[in-house]
Design a protein around this motif. Structure first.
Motif, PDB file in Angstrom:
ATOM      1  N   GLU A  63       1.663  -4.891  -7.148  1.00  0.00           N
ATOM      2  CA  GLU A  63       1.568  -5.843  -6.051  1.00  0.00           C
ATOM      3  C   GLU A  63       0.290  -5.628  -5.241  1.00  0.00           C
ATOM      4  N   TRP A  64      -0.148  -4.389  -5.137  1.00  0.00           N
ATOM      5  CA  TRP A  64      -1.400  -4.103  -4.438  1.00  0.00           C
ATOM      6  C   TRP A  64      -2.573  -4.802  -5.126  1.00  0.00           C
ATOM      7  N   LYS A  65      -2.596  -4.753  -6.444  1.00  0.00           N
ATOM      8  CA  LYS A  65      -3.672  -5.420  -7.194  1.00  0.00           C
ATOM      9  C   LYS A  65      -3.639  -6.929  -6.973  1.00  0.00           C
ATOM     10  N   LYS A  66      -2.432  -7.497  -6.935  1.00  0.00           N
ATOM     11  CA  LYS A  66      -2.313  -8.935  -6.651  1.00  0.00           C
ATOM     12  C   LYS A  66      -2.826  -9.257  -5.252  1.00  0.00           C
ATOM     13  N   GLY A  87       1.327   5.581   5.289  1.00  0.00           N
ATOM     14  CA  GLY A  87       2.714   5.322   5.624  1.00  0.00           C
ATOM     15  C   GLY A  87       3.730   5.932   4.688  1.00  0.00           C
ATOM     16  N   ALA A  88       4.987   5.479   4.889  1.00  0.00           N
ATOM     17  CA  ALA A  88       6.135   6.101   4.236  1.00  0.00           C
ATOM     18  C   ALA A  88       6.643   5.365   3.015  1.00  0.00           C
ATOM     19  N   SER A  89       6.234   4.119   2.819  1.00  0.00           N
ATOM     20  CA  SER A  89       6.728   3.337   1.688  1.00  0.00           C
ATOM     21  C   SER A  89       6.184   3.873   0.361  1.00  0.00           C
ATOM     22  N   PRO A  90       6.986   3.796  -0.698  1.00  0.00           N
ATOM     23  CA  PRO A  90       6.455   4.170  -2.021  1.00  0.00           C
ATOM     24  C   PRO A  90       5.303   3.267  -2.448  1.00  0.00           C
ATOM     25  N   GLY A 129       0.809  -1.217   0.000  1.00  0.00           N
ATOM     26  CA  GLY A 129       0.000   0.000   0.000  1.00  0.00           C
ATOM     27  C   GLY A 129       0.838   1.260   0.000  1.00  0.00           C
ATOM     28  N   GLY A 130       1.281   1.671   1.166  1.00  0.00           N
ATOM     29  CA  GLY A 130       2.161   2.830   1.280  1.00  0.00           C
ATOM     30  C   GLY A 130       1.535   4.121   0.793  1.00  0.00           C
ATOM     31  N   LYS A 131       2.376   4.985   0.264  1.00  0.00           N
ATOM     32  CA  LYS A 131       1.923   6.300  -0.180  1.00  0.00           C
ATOM     33  C   LYS A 131       0.874   6.208  -1.284  1.00  0.00           C
ATOM     34  N   LEU A 132       0.934   5.140  -2.069  1.00  0.00           N
ATOM     35  CA  LEU A 132      -0.052   4.967  -3.139  1.00  0.00           C
ATOM     36  C   LEU A 132      -1.473   4.955  -2.587  1.00  0.00           C
TER      37      LEU A 132
END
Length: 277
Positions: free
Chosen positions: A176-179, A168-171, A161-164
């Motif tokens: 991978e989110w869709k998977k 949180g702070a991860s890009p 997930g992250g910033k998308l």
């Protein structure tokens, strides 16, 4: 005759070979992995791998790699050298979802009942492998010896997930989110973001069972931020009274995984096994 009858009853009741019986050999012609015999075979329709030690420890203990078999595997190899079996079931892109746990249940039953391995494996969770290991442990604390997490994903909101997804702070990673959405059967992002059974939120079953955790992580991990994953697990597990220890790698990013000296990992699993006796 009485002894034979007892053996028959024991086998029927437990579904396992009687003590003293030779375990079923692993299928297929073995190849080599790190100098040890490697067996690749099918469990149902799924690909499985088991590496066997030259001299198995009493009780045939094993460690179970959640994902990325063979990557940053110094600790895995050291454990095999010390007498542990090493196992892996190939179920990629399932992110530890309930369907992954179901596949693991089938594999666990085969290794314990057919091949005579210890009923409680130690779990090794690198990166997204942490989701598999921690979700298995929360679902089956009675079938878990201990869990070693290395820069592990403990909340899919943080990664992929992250910033998308404004978390949180991860890009993060859109692909991978869709998977992940597909693996869990989520219909919307909002449904996934409201999910309450990520490892960071589901530690109570492990703490109640006193399952030891070892957390190894870099404090500069930009992909799987430690504050949202390993460090959060450490703080919450400690507050719940769960046995937990950690090794923090100052200045280290997500890669490389592992430790230069893997003896703390071997010691961790060895002590967990000894505590079962």
């Amino acid at each position: 005759m009485r002894h034979l009858a007892f053996v028959l009853v024991l086998t029927l009741v437990t579904g396992a070979p009687a003590r003293g019986a030779d375990p079923k050999p692993f299928p297929g012609a073995p190849t080599k992995w790190q100098g040890f015999a490697r067996h690749d075979f099918k469990v149902g329709a799924l690909d499985a791998t088991v590496v066997t030690p030259e001299k198995p420890l009493p009780g045939r203990p094993w460690v179970w790699r959640g994902e990325f078999f063979g990557a940053f595997a110094d600790a895995d190899a050291a454990l095999v050298k010390a007498g542990w079996h090493l196992a892996y079931l190939k179920v990629p892109d399932l992110f530890g979802a309930p369907k992954a746990v179901k596949h693991w249940e089938t594999f666990h039953e085969a290794l314990v009942k057919e091949y005579g391995l210890h009923p409680k494996p130690g779990l090794i969770g690198l990166s997204r492998g942490g989701l598999y290991c921690m979700n298995w442990a929360a679902t089956h604390p009675d079938k878990t010896l201990a869990v070693y997490l290395d820069n592990a994903v403990c909340d899919f909101k943080s990664w992929p997930g992250g910033k998308l997804k404004r978390f949180g702070a991860s890009p993060g990673s859109e692909a991978e989110w869709k998977k992940m959405l597909a693996a869990y059967g989520f219909k919307t992002d909002d449904e996934a973001l409201k999910y309450k059974l990520n490892p960071v939120d589901n530690l109570a079953p492990l703490a109640k069972a006193k399952i030891p955790l070892l957390l190894v992580y870099g404090d500069k991990d930009a992909v799987v931020p430690h504050v949202e994953n390993s460090e959060l697990v450490y703080d919450r597990y400690k507050a719940l009274g769960g046995p937990v220890e950690r090794v923090v790698k100052p200045g280290q990013d997500h890669h490389p995984h592992g430790l230069k000296d893997v003896s703390p990992v071997v010691k961790f699993f060895t002590e967990a096994l000894a505590a079962q006796k």
